[in-house]
Design a protein around this motif. Structure first.
Motif, PDB file in Angstrom:
ATOM      1  N   TYR A 192      32.469  40.356  41.407  1.00  0.00           N
ATOM      2  CA  TYR A 192      32.462  40.554  39.962  1.00  0.00           C
ATOM      3  C   TYR A 192      33.443  41.656  39.573  1.00  0.00           C
ATOM      4  O   TYR A 192      33.542  42.690  40.213  1.00  0.00           O
ATOM      5  CB  TYR A 192      31.053  40.925  39.504  1.00  0.00           C
ATOM      6  CG  TYR A 192      31.012  41.216  38.037  1.00  0.00           C
ATOM      7  CD1 TYR A 192      31.099  40.176  37.121  1.00  0.00           C
ATOM      8  CD2 TYR A 192      30.946  42.521  37.561  1.00  0.00           C
ATOM      9  CE1 TYR A 192      31.092  40.421  35.779  1.00  0.00           C
ATOM     10  CE2 TYR A 192      30.930  42.775  36.215  1.00  0.00           C
ATOM     11  CZ  TYR A 192      31.002  41.727  35.325  1.00  0.00           C
ATOM     12  OH  TYR A 192      31.003  41.972  33.987  1.00  0.00           O
ATOM     13  N   GLY A 193      34.166  41.422  38.500  1.00  0.00           N
ATOM     14  CA  GLY A 193      35.109  42.411  37.999  1.00  0.00           C
ATOM     15  C   GLY A 193      36.548  42.103  38.359  1.00  0.00           C
ATOM     16  O   GLY A 193      37.469  42.728  37.852  1.00  0.00           O
ATOM     17  N   GLN A 194      36.747  41.119  39.284  1.00  0.00           N
ATOM     18  CA  GLN A 194      38.104  40.790  39.702  1.00  0.00           C
ATOM     19  C   GLN A 194      38.669  39.569  38.978  1.00  0.00           C
ATOM     20  O   GLN A 194      39.755  39.114  39.284  1.00  0.00           O
ATOM     21  CB  GLN A 194      38.131  40.542  41.215  1.00  0.00           C
ATOM     22  CG  GLN A 194      37.813  41.789  42.032  1.00  0.00           C
ATOM     23  CD  GLN A 194      37.951  41.549  43.516  1.00  0.00           C
ATOM     24  OE1 GLN A 194      38.481  40.531  43.941  1.00  0.00           O
ATOM     25  NE2 GLN A 194      37.477  42.491  44.311  1.00  0.00           N
ATOM     26  N   VAL A 195      37.907  39.028  38.061  1.00  0.00           N
ATOM     27  CA  VAL A 195      38.343  37.843  37.329  1.00  0.00           C
ATOM     28  C   VAL A 195      38.367  38.151  35.843  1.00  0.00           C
ATOM     29  O   VAL A 195      37.391  38.649  35.290  1.00  0.00           O
ATOM     30  CB  VAL A 195      37.404  36.653  37.595  1.00  0.00           C
ATOM     31  CG1 VAL A 195      37.840  35.435  36.794  1.00  0.00           C
ATOM     32  CG2 VAL A 195      37.390  36.319  39.082  1.00  0.00           C
ATOM     33  N   SER A 196      39.481  37.886  35.192  1.00  0.00           N
ATOM     34  CA  SER A 196      39.574  38.120  33.761  1.00  0.00           C
ATOM     35  C   SER A 196      38.780  37.067  33.005  1.00  0.00           C
ATOM     36  O   SER A 196      38.453  36.004  33.547  1.00  0.00           O
ATOM     37  CB  SER A 196      41.033  38.088  33.325  1.00  0.00           C
ATOM     38  OG  SER A 196      41.541  36.771  33.458  1.00  0.00           O
ATOM     39  N   LEU A 197      38.468  37.349  31.750  1.00  0.00           N
ATOM     40  CA  LEU A 197      37.739  36.383  30.937  1.00  0.00           C
ATOM     41  C   LEU A 197      38.547  35.100  30.774  1.00  0.00           C
ATOM     42  O   LEU A 197      37.987  34.004  30.804  1.00  0.00           O
ATOM     43  CB  LEU A 197      37.430  36.993  29.564  1.00  0.00           C
ATOM     44  CG  LEU A 197      36.643  36.101  28.603  1.00  0.00           C
ATOM     45  CD1 LEU A 197      35.295  35.730  29.200  1.00  0.00           C
ATOM     46  CD2 LEU A 197      36.462  36.811  27.251  1.00  0.00           C
ATOM     47  N   GLY A 198      39.858  35.224  30.616  1.00  0.00           N
ATOM     48  CA  GLY A 198      40.701  34.042  30.484  1.00  0.00           C
ATOM     49  C   GLY A 198      40.655  33.168  31.715  1.00  0.00           C
ATOM     50  O   GLY A 198      40.556  31.940  31.628  1.00  0.00           O
TER      51      GLY A 198
ATOM     52  N   VAL B 161      35.741  27.497  33.940  1.00  0.00           N
ATOM     53  CA  VAL B 161      34.650  26.843  33.216  1.00  0.00           C
ATOM     54  C   VAL B 161      35.134  25.528  32.614  1.00  0.00           C
ATOM     55  O   VAL B 161      34.440  24.496  32.658  1.00  0.00           O
ATOM     56  CB  VAL B 161      34.100  27.776  32.122  1.00  0.00           C
ATOM     57  CG1 VAL B 161      33.267  27.014  31.119  1.00  0.00           C
ATOM     58  CG2 VAL B 161      33.271  28.893  32.743  1.00  0.00           C
ATOM     59  N   LYS B 162      36.333  25.548  32.046  1.00  0.00           N
ATOM     60  CA  LYS B 162      36.898  24.333  31.453  1.00  0.00           C
ATOM     61  C   LYS B 162      37.137  23.268  32.514  1.00  0.00           C
ATOM     62  O   LYS B 162      36.919  22.079  32.282  1.00  0.00           O
ATOM     63  CB  LYS B 162      38.199  24.674  30.723  1.00  0.00           C
ATOM     64  CG  LYS B 162      38.763  23.499  29.934  1.00  0.00           C
ATOM     65  CD  LYS B 162      39.798  23.963  28.933  1.00  0.00           C
ATOM     66  CE  LYS B 162      41.049  24.477  29.585  1.00  0.00           C
ATOM     67  NZ  LYS B 162      42.129  24.727  28.599  1.00  0.00           N
TER      68      LYS B 162
END
Length: 372
Positions: free
Chosen positions: A184-190, A196-197
């Motif tokens: 956790y913390g190594q992936v940006s929201l984008g 997810v898409k």
């Protein structure tokens, strides 16, 4: 009829069994009931045995092969509907007659497992999503799912398509300790939204391939509202920013539903199936508007619900604007006012702007309220 009525398939049956186990195991699916051996002899139901007995006596030449082309699909369908291990028995018999068909027969027999075990289908769905999203530290899922789809057996399997999965909700992505396979913390929201898409795209594809128009419409009209109103366990992991995972879930659902709808109805009114769109779409947006008005109690996370509505309307106005006039102006008005309460004035105006003449008065009222 007993398999011993033909030249004994026992030795070949054992070989076929091992090949089937290898194909299925490579997908990450564990099917304990796969074992074919036992004290009692392997049996075929009489109708299936009779058809196999008839077809296996054909002399394979150019004149008779066209009959096998006609009978083959029927034999496959009948075997898939019969108890396990009918398909492996047929494979062991035919593989003795035509060795070059061995890979195809093993492939067909391997798929049959998923007609008899719902747990195997769930495991396979997990493998498909894990492979597509790259969540596994091993390449077993990628290689295994490809093998089940026929890759590696030869180019003659390229047209085969697995059609057993029955829905999107059977796979629940575990986001509590890691995000998309990384700490956790190594992936940006984008980047998270892209994953997810991708998951939603795979889910929509599986639903459309497995159930077609009827399953998509049942999903939107019945399954999805039931999921929203049913209670779900809240997320309690303090390592997650509050609402982020719930928001991503809503985004995934919105993308998934809109994509399912485009598969089923198209983006305009040129498809024959588009005639069925207004009834289902009106029902769904009536549900959304009623929930926004507080007339329906929801059991899902509020952030998921809000994210779903915002993204669903955003995708509908941006990608499928021809859908909006299918919805009653009153429903559009109620939904737009809900969006305005969430400070989504531009999205509310975009929705009413596409609603046609019937929504013009509501759009005017909204403009006045925003100006005030």
């Amino acid at each position: 009829m007993n398999g011993s009525d033909w030249p004994s398939p026992a030795a070949n049956l054992s070989t076929i069994e091992q090949q089937i186990k290898k194909v299925i195991a490579a997908t990450g699916v564990d099917v304990p009931s796969l074992t074919i051996g036992g004290s009692s002899p392997a049996m075929l139901p009489l109708p299936l045995a009779a058809l196999v007995s008839l077809t296996i006596t054909y002399k394979l030449d150019k004149a008779s092969e066209r009959f096998l082309v006609l009978i083959g699909p029927g034999l496959n369908s009948l075997a898939e509907g019969c108890p396990w291990p009918c398909m492996p028995i047929i494979a062991s018999l035919w593989a003795q007659k035509v060795k070059r068909w061995n890979d195809f027969l093993v492939f067909s027999a391997s798929r049959t497992v998923f007609h008899h075990s719902s747990d195997a289908v769930v495991q396979l769905l997990r493998s498909c999503f894990t492979s597509t999203l790259g969540l596994s530290p091993s390449n077993i899922y990628s290689n295994g799912v490809g093998a089940l789809l026929g890759h590696g057996f030869g180019s003659h399997f390229s047209e085969e398509c697995l059609r057993s999965p029955r829905g999107f909700f059977t796979y629940e992505e575990k986001l509590k300790t890691t995000k998309f396979g990384l700490p956790y913390g190594q992936v940006s929201l984008g980047a998270a939204m892209e994953r997810v898409k991708l998951a939603a795209s795979l889910g929509a594809s599986l639903v459309w391939l497995s159930g077609g128009l009827s399953l998509v419409q049942s999903l939107i009209k019945e399954t999805l509202p039931s999921w929203f109103v049913s209670s779900h366990s809240p997320d309690h992991d303090h390592r997650e920013p509050e609402g982020v995972v719930a928001m991503l879930r809503g985004y995934a659902l919105a993308y998934f539903v809109v994509l399912c709808g485009t598969f089923a109805w198209g983006v305009d009114s040129t498809s024959p199936a588009s005639k069925r769109r207004p009834k289902v779409l009106r029902s769904h947006l009536e549900f959304l508007a009623s929930a926004v008005d507080g007339k329906i109690s929801l059991g899902c996370n509020y952030a998921t619900w809000r994210s779903y509505i915002v993204w669903f309307v955003s995708l509908m106005t941006g990608c499928t604007p021809k859908w909006v006039p299918d919805v009653d102006a009153d429903v559009l008005k109620r939904l737009s006012y809900g969006l305005m309460r969430w400070n989504k004035e531009e999205l509310a105006m975009a929705l009413l702007g596409l609603g046609g003449v019937g929504a013009m008065s509501a759009a005017a009222e909204l403009i006045i309220e925003i100006g005030a």
